[in-house]
Design a protein around this motif. Structure first.
Motif, PDB file in Angstrom:
ATOM      1  N   GLN A  11      -8.056   6.816   8.680  1.00  0.00           N
ATOM      2  CA  GLN A  11      -8.335   7.230   9.791  1.00  0.00           C
ATOM      3  C   GLN A  11      -8.602   6.357  11.064  1.00  0.00           C
ATOM      4  OE1 GLN A  11     -12.009   9.358   8.742  1.00  0.00           O
ATOM      5  NE2 GLN A  11     -10.846  11.296   8.426  1.00  0.00           N
ATOM      6  N   ILE A  12      -9.065   5.138  10.563  1.00  0.00           N
ATOM      7  CA  ILE A  12      -9.330   4.128  11.826  1.00  0.00           C
ATOM      8  C   ILE A  12      -7.819   3.503  12.231  1.00  0.00           C
ATOM      9  CG2 ILE A  12     -10.139   1.544  11.915  1.00  0.00           C
ATOM     10  CD1 ILE A  12     -12.425   2.558  10.265  1.00  0.00           C
ATOM     11  N   ALA A  13      -7.024   3.480  11.112  1.00  0.00           N
ATOM     12  CA  ALA A  13      -5.638   2.758  11.210  1.00  0.00           C
ATOM     13  C   ALA A  13      -4.579   4.006  11.448  1.00  0.00           C
ATOM     14  CB  ALA A  13      -5.306   2.031   9.953  1.00  0.00           C
ATOM     15  N   HIS A  14      -5.055   5.105  11.998  1.00  0.00           N
ATOM     16  CA  HIS A  14      -3.946   6.154  12.080  1.00  0.00           C
ATOM     17  C   HIS A  14      -3.155   5.565  13.431  1.00  0.00           C
ATOM     18  CE1 HIS A  14      -2.025   9.748  13.357  1.00  0.00           C
ATOM     19  NE2 HIS A  14      -2.537  10.217  12.296  1.00  0.00           N
ATOM     20  N   VAL A 125       9.057   6.485   5.312  1.00  0.00           N
ATOM     21  CA  VAL A 125       8.357   5.240   5.844  1.00  0.00           C
ATOM     22  C   VAL A 125       7.096   5.513   6.327  1.00  0.00           C
ATOM     23  CG1 VAL A 125       8.591   3.290   7.670  1.00  0.00           C
ATOM     24  CG2 VAL A 125      10.654   4.371   6.686  1.00  0.00           C
ATOM     25  N   SER A 126       6.235   4.492   5.851  1.00  0.00           N
ATOM     26  CA  SER A 126       4.685   4.727   6.302  1.00  0.00           C
ATOM     27  C   SER A 126       4.700   4.020   7.618  1.00  0.00           C
ATOM     28  CB  SER A 126       3.987   3.647   5.451  1.00  0.00           C
ATOM     29  OG  SER A 126       2.752   3.637   5.971  1.00  0.00           O
ATOM     30  N   LEU A 127       4.296   5.280   8.552  1.00  0.00           N
ATOM     31  CA  LEU A 127       4.244   4.956  10.075  1.00  0.00           C
ATOM     32  C   LEU A 127       2.766   4.123  10.182  1.00  0.00           C
ATOM     33  CD1 LEU A 127       5.724   8.080  11.718  1.00  0.00           C
ATOM     34  CD2 LEU A 127       6.482   5.659  11.706  1.00  0.00           C
ATOM     35  N   HIS A 128       1.951   4.575   9.486  1.00  0.00           N
ATOM     36  CA  HIS A 128       0.648   3.450   9.357  1.00  0.00           C
ATOM     37  C   HIS A 128       1.005   2.333   9.385  1.00  0.00           C
ATOM     38  CE1 HIS A 128      -1.766   7.296   8.882  1.00  0.00           C
ATOM     39  NE2 HIS A 128      -2.934   6.742   8.813  1.00  0.00           N
ATOM     40  N   LEU A 156      -5.143  -3.713   3.609  1.00  0.00           N
ATOM     41  CA  LEU A 156      -6.160  -2.697   3.298  1.00  0.00           C
ATOM     42  C   LEU A 156      -5.623  -1.143   3.727  1.00  0.00           C
ATOM     43  CD1 LEU A 156      -9.618  -4.077   4.629  1.00  0.00           C
ATOM     44  CD2 LEU A 156      -8.945  -3.188   2.192  1.00  0.00           C
ATOM     45  N   ILE A 157      -4.706  -1.154   4.857  1.00  0.00           N
ATOM     46  CA  ILE A 157      -3.952   0.024   5.245  1.00  0.00           C
ATOM     47  C   ILE A 157      -2.944   0.363   4.290  1.00  0.00           C
ATOM     48  CG2 ILE A 157      -2.536   1.179   6.703  1.00  0.00           C
ATOM     49  CD1 ILE A 157      -3.742  -0.969   8.919  1.00  0.00           C
ATOM     50  N   ALA A 158      -2.246  -0.396   3.499  1.00  0.00           N
ATOM     51  CA  ALA A 158      -1.622   0.012   2.541  1.00  0.00           C
ATOM     52  C   ALA A 158      -2.256   0.469   1.388  1.00  0.00           C
ATOM     53  CB  ALA A 158      -0.601  -1.275   2.319  1.00  0.00           C
TER      54      ALA A 158
END
Length: 191
Positions: A11-14, A125-128, A156-158
Motif C-alpha cells: 500500500q505504501i509503495a502503490h 509486469v509489476s507496476l509497483h 521489500l516492495i518485490a
C-alpha cells in the motif's frame, strides 16, 4: 503477520501513491511554488484522479478483482486508460510550457506504460516495482539520499508483491529492470 506486513508495504509503495509523492516533491524542488502548485493540481485532476475513479468504479462493478488490477487479462483496459490519461497529462505539460526535464519525465513515464502494456501480452509486469525503480532514479538529481532510500526499499516492495501472490519472480524482475532503464533514460535525456 507476514501478509499484513506485505500488504502495508504494498500500500505504501502503490504506484499512485509514489507518483503523487514524487510529483509533489520534484515539482516543488525545481519550479517556483505557484507554478509547481498549479502543475501538480493539473496533473492530479487530469491524470491521477481519473485513474483512481476508473479503478474504483471497475473494482466495485466486478470488472477488476481488486484496485491493483492483479489479473493480467483485466489490465488491458487499465493500460489503455492509463495511456490515454498519460497522453492528456503530457499534452498539458507541453502546452503549459514546463521545463524540458518535466516534459521529458512525463514522456518517459508514458513510454514505461506503453512498454508495460505491450509486455502484458506475455507477462504481467509489476507496476509497483517499475514505478518505484523509475522514481528512485528520477529522484537522484534532486535528492540522492531519498533516491538511495527508495532503491533500498525495492527488495521489500518485490517481496511484498510476491508474498501477496500478486506476481511471480520474473514479473518482478522485469518490472524492476524496466523501471531502472526508464529512470536512466530520463537522466540521459534531461539537461
Amino acid at each position: 503477520m507476514k501478509n499484513r506486513l506485505a500488504l502495508r508495504i504494498s500500500q505504501i509503495a502503490h504506484p499512485i501513491s509514489l507518483l503523487v509523492g514524487f510529483l509533489a516533491y520534484s515539482l516543488f524542488a525545481i519550479l517556483e511554488p505557484v507554478k509547481a502548485g498549479w502543475t501538480l493540481a493539473g496533473t492530479l485532476l487530469l491524470g491521477i484522479l481519473p485513474l483512481i475513479l476508473w479503478n474504483e468504479y471497475h473494482r466495485r462493478t466486478g470488472r477488476y478483482t481488486n484496485f491493483d488490477v492483479s489479473l493480467r487479462k483485466q489490465r488491458y483496459s487499465l493500460y489503455l486508460w492509463m495511456l490515454f490519461l498519460g497522453t492528456v497529462v503530457f499534452v498539458f505539460l507541453w502546452l503549459s510550457d514546463q521545463p524540458r526535464s518535466v516534459r521529458t519525465g512525463g514522456l518517459v513515464l508514458l513510454q514505461l506504460l506503453l512498454v508495460s502494456f505491450l509486455l502484458n501480452f506475455r507477462i504481467k509486469v509489476s507496476l509497483h516495482l517499475a514505478i518505484a525503480a523509475y522514481i528512485s532514479i528520477a529522484l537522484s538529481p534532486i535528492n540522492l539520499s531519498l533516491a538511495g532510500a527508495l532503491i533500498g526499499f525495492l527488495p521489500l516492495i518485490a517481496w511484498s508483491r510476491w508474498q501477496l501472490g500478486r506476481h511471480r519472480i520474473t514479473e518482478l524482475v522485469v518490472g524492476a529492470i524496466l523501471g531502472l532503464i526508464c529512470g536512466f533514460q530520463l537522466l540521459w535525456l534531461s539537461p
